[in-house]
Design a protein around this motif. Structure first.
Motif, PDB file in Angstrom:
ATOM      1  N   PHE A  81      18.560  37.892  -2.147  1.00 57.24           N
ATOM      2  CA  PHE A  81      19.474  38.180  -3.253  1.00 57.24           C
ATOM      3  C   PHE A  81      20.891  38.390  -2.731  1.00 57.24           C
ATOM      4  N   ALA A  82      21.015  39.101  -1.601  1.00 59.09           N
ATOM      5  CA  ALA A  82      22.339  39.352  -1.026  1.00 59.09           C
ATOM      6  C   ALA A  82      22.995  38.059  -0.556  1.00 59.09           C
ATOM      7  N   GLU A  83      22.196  37.115  -0.072  1.00 63.41           N
ATOM      8  CA  GLU A  83      22.762  35.829   0.352  1.00 63.41           C
ATOM      9  C   GLU A  83      23.288  35.039  -0.843  1.00 63.41           C
TER      10      GLU A  83
ATOM     11  N   GLU B 231      27.490  43.605  -5.533  1.00 63.07           N
ATOM     12  CA  GLU B 231      26.651  42.415  -5.708  1.00 63.07           C
ATOM     13  C   GLU B 231      25.551  42.672  -6.736  1.00 63.07           C
ATOM     14  N   ILE B 232      24.989  43.886  -6.712  1.00 62.67           N
ATOM     15  CA  ILE B 232      23.957  44.233  -7.680  1.00 62.67           C
ATOM     16  C   ILE B 232      24.535  44.197  -9.091  1.00 62.67           C
ATOM     17  N   ALA B 233      25.733  44.763  -9.258  1.00 62.18           N
ATOM     18  CA  ALA B 233      26.369  44.779 -10.575  1.00 62.18           C
ATOM     19  C   ALA B 233      26.701  43.366 -11.045  1.00 62.18           C
ATOM     20  N   GLN B 234      27.181  42.527 -10.122  1.00 59.99           N
ATOM     21  CA  GLN B 234      27.556  41.167 -10.483  1.00 59.99           C
ATOM     22  C   GLN B 234      26.343  40.334 -10.887  1.00 59.99           C
TER      23      GLN B 234
ATOM     24  N   SER C  43      19.864  39.006 -14.608  1.00 62.49           N
ATOM     25  CA  SER C  43      18.526  39.562 -14.414  1.00 62.49           C
ATOM     26  C   SER C  43      17.769  39.601 -15.727  1.00 62.49           C
ATOM     27  N   THR C  44      16.466  39.342 -15.672  1.00 63.35           N
ATOM     28  CA  THR C  44      15.612  39.476 -16.854  1.00 63.35           C
ATOM     29  C   THR C  44      14.842  40.789 -16.819  1.00 63.35           C
TER      30      THR C  44
ATOM     31  N   ILE D 147      20.975  51.650 -14.494  1.00 63.62           N
ATOM     32  CA  ILE D 147      21.584  50.454 -15.052  1.00 63.62           C
ATOM     33  C   ILE D 147      21.526  50.568 -16.567  1.00 63.62           C
ATOM     34  N   ALA D 148      22.663  50.471 -17.233  1.00 66.22           N
ATOM     35  CA  ALA D 148      22.733  50.709 -18.673  1.00 66.22           C
ATOM     36  C   ALA D 148      22.260  49.499 -19.441  1.00 66.22           C
ATOM     37  N   ILE D 149      21.654  49.779 -20.579  1.00 67.92           N
ATOM     38  CA  ILE D 149      21.324  48.737 -21.535  1.00 67.92           C
ATOM     39  C   ILE D 149      22.233  48.948 -22.732  1.00 67.92           C
TER      40      ILE D 149
END
Length: 337
Positions: free
Chosen positions: A45-47, A228-231, A236-237, A305-307
């Motif tokens: 994922f980081a790559e 990167e996680i936020a981007q 994401s599903t 992580i907000a919905i």
């Protein structure tokens, strides 16, 4: 539309804001992955799922597709309930037996790896949605061959580290363990079993002790940054209001996959494994069937992580009317949840 149906619809619409408020204030479902040492799914994922750099991650994306890596924090079994060895077949440990993540099971000696030394080590597990539960870490035995499919028998029978309710620091569980003596390439296998739910999460982290004696060059693994996680979150599903957005969750109370006749027995409780530093004691709360379950974890410093917006409305409607799609996993072999 009948008067009764119109009344029901109006009542449902009136309750929607209440459902949304509950979702905003309440804790999310557990999701995460090991980031020290870096898990395979975290490294890929980081790559970047669209353009991975390492040959191993390129092969993994080719086998699983990009979505599996945007959903890097959800390699799980919804109804594991501690039955890890019965539910996950040999050769499918890294994917938890899920077709979606089958690329993680590719046997190869060039997976991005993390350096690891014997002795004390501080482990970190990124928790995008924390819950109370127990972690167990297993190390591959001497003679481990990364070019062959990973089997349960490749792991030591008992975990070298285990911890219950470790502390949260900057969105990650942090705990210490004593790593056994090894040399060359090995693999750390983690199991995170929630105590407030039968759901469990699994990771494979490729590590190198000293100089890699495998002779195959492999890049250093990097964990994804918060940025990167936020981007990647919008691709994401993973549904943090439930067990996920890709139909992998078994319906509550559904029968677990049948045990294979040759399935390995469940690991014995590792009473002699050192309890990792940072462990806490789970607080009991009555479960839906009367059993004692640990309360949901996290504290005032925990970031979930907000919905929001339409996504939250959709999740709220699903929670209200039970429209979530579920299907039981197939017994034996690879399955989807």
């Amino acid at each position: 539309m009948t008067a009764r149906r119109r009344a029901a619809t109006v009542a449902a619409l009136g309750l929607a804001p209440v459902a949304l408020a509950g979702l905003a204030a309440g804790p999310a479902a557990a999701h995460g992955s090991m980031t020290d040492p870096v898990s395979r799914v975290s490294a890929c994922f980081a790559e970047g799922p669209e353009s991975p750099v390492s040959q191993a991650c390129k092969a993994a994306v080719a086998a699983s597709g990009t979505q599996a890596f945007y959903d890097w924090n959800e390699v799980n079994i919804a109804n594991a309930a501690g039955n890890h060895r019965q539910l996950i077949p040999d050769g499918e440990l890294c994917s938890a037996g899920r077709d979606k993540y089958q690329g993680l099971d590719l046997p190869r000696a060039d997976w991005p790896s993390s350096p690891l030394a014997s002795g004390n080590h501080t482990f970190r597990y990124k928790a995008t949605a924390p819950h109370k539960g127990a972690f167990e870490l297993y190390l591959t035995k001497d003679g481990y061959d990364p070019t062959k499919p990973l089997k349960w028998s490749d792991l030591e029978e008992k975990p070298f580290a285990k911890v219950t309710n470790p502390k949260l620091e900057n969105g990650a569980y942090v705990f210490d363990g004593v790593v056994p003596n090894r040399s060359g390439r090995h693999l750390v296998y983690s199991i995170w079993q929630r105590s407030d739910s039968p759901e469990a999460f699994y990771t494979c982290s490729d590590v190198v002790f000293g100089k890699d004696s495998g002779g195959v060059p492999a890049p250093a693994a990097s964990a994804p940054s918060d940025q990167e996680i936020a981007q990647g979150a919008d691709k994401s599903t993973v549904d943090h209001g439930g067990h996920g957005g890709d139909d992998h969750a078994q319906a509550a109370g559904a029968a677990a996959p049948a045990e294979k006749p040759d399935a390995a027995p469940s690991p014995e409780p590792a009473d002699n494994a050192p309890e990792a530093k940072g462990a806490g004691t789970p607080s009991a709360a009555p479960g839906p069937s009367g059993e004692n379950l640990a309360e949901t974890g996290g504290d005032s410093s925990t970031t979930y992580i907000a919905i929001g917006g339409a996504a939250a409305l959709a999740v709220g409607a699903t929670a209200l009317f039970g429209l979530g799609r579920h299907r039981p996993a197939a017994s034996g072999g690879r399955h989807s949840r």
